[in-house]
Design an enzyme around this catalytic site. Sequence first.
Site, mmCIF file in Angstrom:
data_model
loop_
_atom_site.group_PDB
_atom_site.id
_atom_site.type_symbol
_atom_site.label_atom_id
_atom_site.label_comp_id
_atom_site.label_asym_id
_atom_site.label_seq_id
_atom_site.Cartn_x
_atom_site.Cartn_y
_atom_site.Cartn_z
ATOM 1 N N GLY A 1 -1.432 -6.018 -11.597
ATOM 2 C CA GLY A 1 -1.191 -4.690 -12.137
ATOM 3 C C GLY A 1 -1.661 -4.552 -13.564
ATOM 4 N N CYS B 1 0.833 -1.197 0.000
ATOM 5 C CA CYS B 1 0.000 0.000 0.000
ATOM 6 C C CYS B 1 0.875 1.257 0.000
ATOM 7 C CB CYS B 1 -0.899 -0.003 1.231
ATOM 8 S SG CYS B 1 -1.977 1.419 1.258
HETATM 9 C C1 FMN Z 1 -9.099 1.873 -4.275
HETATM 10 C C2 FMN Z 1 -7.948 0.941 -4.068
HETATM 11 C C3 FMN Z 1 -7.696 0.421 -2.807
HETATM 12 C C4 FMN Z 1 -6.632 -0.462 -2.601
HETATM 13 N N1 FMN Z 1 -6.450 -1.009 -1.367
HETATM 14 C C5 FMN Z 1 -5.479 -1.951 -1.182
HETATM 15 C C6 FMN Z 1 -5.351 -2.618 0.064
HETATM 16 O O1 FMN Z 1 -6.100 -2.407 1.012
HETATM 17 N N2 FMN Z 1 -4.344 -3.530 0.167
HETATM 18 C C7 FMN Z 1 -3.491 -3.820 -0.874
HETATM 19 O O2 FMN Z 1 -2.614 -4.664 -0.745
HETATM 20 N N3 FMN Z 1 -3.623 -3.207 -2.064
HETATM 21 C C8 FMN Z 1 -4.595 -2.301 -2.244
HETATM 22 N N4 FMN Z 1 -4.763 -1.727 -3.472
HETATM 23 C C9 FMN Z 1 -3.896 -2.162 -4.590
HETATM 24 C C10 FMN Z 1 -4.558 -3.283 -5.371
HETATM 25 O O3 FMN Z 1 -4.711 -4.442 -4.596
HETATM 26 C C11 FMN Z 1 -3.739 -3.628 -6.627
HETATM 27 O O4 FMN Z 1 -2.462 -4.054 -6.230
HETATM 28 C C12 FMN Z 1 -3.574 -2.440 -7.578
HETATM 29 O O5 FMN Z 1 -4.804 -1.757 -7.755
HETATM 30 C C13 FMN Z 1 -3.038 -2.886 -8.949
HETATM 31 O O6 FMN Z 1 -3.909 -3.812 -9.557
HETATM 32 P P1 FMN Z 1 -4.953 -3.363 -10.715
HETATM 33 O O7 FMN Z 1 -4.163 -2.662 -11.773
HETATM 34 O O8 FMN Z 1 -5.552 -4.653 -11.188
HETATM 35 O O9 FMN Z 1 -5.945 -2.445 -10.071
HETATM 36 C C14 FMN Z 1 -5.794 -0.828 -3.687
HETATM 37 C C15 FMN Z 1 -6.047 -0.293 -4.951
HETATM 38 C C16 FMN Z 1 -7.102 0.582 -5.157
HETATM 39 C C17 FMN Z 1 -7.352 1.114 -6.541
#
Ligand code: FMN
Length: 346
Positions: free
Chosen positions: A204, A100
């Site tokens: 990602g 995070c």
């Molecule tokens: C609104 C939001 C909240 C997120 N909260 C967390 C979280 O609580 N813990 C975590 O490990 N990653 C969190 N992430 C990261 C996501 O788990 C993920 O790694 C990131 O969005 C990349 O993946 P994507 O491109 O498929 O969205 C969050 C991402 C977003 C957009």
Amino acid sequence: MRIGPVTLANRLFAAPMAGVTDRPFRMLCKRLGAGYAVSEMVTSRRELWGSLKTSRRADHAGESEPIAVQIAGTDAAMMAEAAAYNVARGAQVIDINMGCPAKKVCSKWAGSALMRDEALAAQIIDAVVAVCRPREVPVTLKMRTGWCESERNAVRLARLAEDAGVAMVTVHGRTREQGYGGQAEYDTIAAVKKAVAIPVVANGDIDSPQKARAVLEATGADAIMIGRAAQGRPWIFREIAHFLATGQELPAPETLQAKAWLVEHLHDHLGLYGETSGVRSARKHIGWAVRGLPGGEAFRAAMNRIDDGAAQLRAVADYFDRLADIHPRLPATSRAANDDLLARPA
Ligand SMILES: Cc1cc2nc3c(=O)[nH]c(=O)nc-3n(C[C@H](O)[C@H](O)[C@H](O)COP(=O)(O)O)c2cc1C
């Protein structure tokens, strides 16, 4: 696909997203093809466990197994305690957040900041594994590729985690410095996969079945994790599953089917949060669901003025009914001539 002793239905995971992947959303993703869904992070600060926010996050009633809870913090003893607390409340997998980028956990840099302090990361991993191992609960780790371009230590951390007994690592293909900007890269994830024997999950920017296949091929990962692309489009999991199995694309969902999924989701959502706060927090899900659809933007704006749960559900149902008259299947287009027709909630 297994995480330690836990067997998963498939290798398509819903990413933890604070404020998004609550129990209703996780259940929806699982119904629509996700084999695994991790909860939003739960703080390791004991004094917050009784708060409404944290207790909602730790509520897994009715959720299909396995129950996976992500914990976040910067103190090994507190993290161990948080792990034990969540296992006692039904967690079957404990995920440590090292990805995070926000400075919000414990008012300190937690999450990805741990990647910068490998000694502390190791302490936390050891402490959490020590608590979970006797309970036969596997511990997993979610991280980024590193803190910044010049500090890309995902491979080293993954090895450290494996040696300490971690059962799976997920890598988001960005550094902490990148936040959510730029593009995820997959070379580091491929390097992590080569470096460890435990399952590796690639994450990602996976937003289509084709991208899912490409990322699996490029990284050799055991599973993929999808976050933002599932917002408002949770059926992406079954689209990917179908494509990986057959090489064919599923047609877009029928509009009335999408309506039924959304309405069911909103019922669950209001059930968890109650009407007053649920109507407000449901708006983002509705906004995502209508994003890019004809009249979607105007509908979203109008929706933000509705404060009553029943009226919100009626308006959503009505929007999709009207959309279905014109588009029996969800259209991919972002604008249509009938914007006005669809814009106003009934
Ligand atoms: C609104 C939001 C909240 C997120 N909260 C967390 C979280 O609580 N813990 C975590 O490990 N990653 C969190 N992430 C990261 C996501 O788990 C993920 O790694 C990131 O969005 C990349 O993946 P994507 O491109 O498929 O969205 C969050 C991402 C977003 C957009």
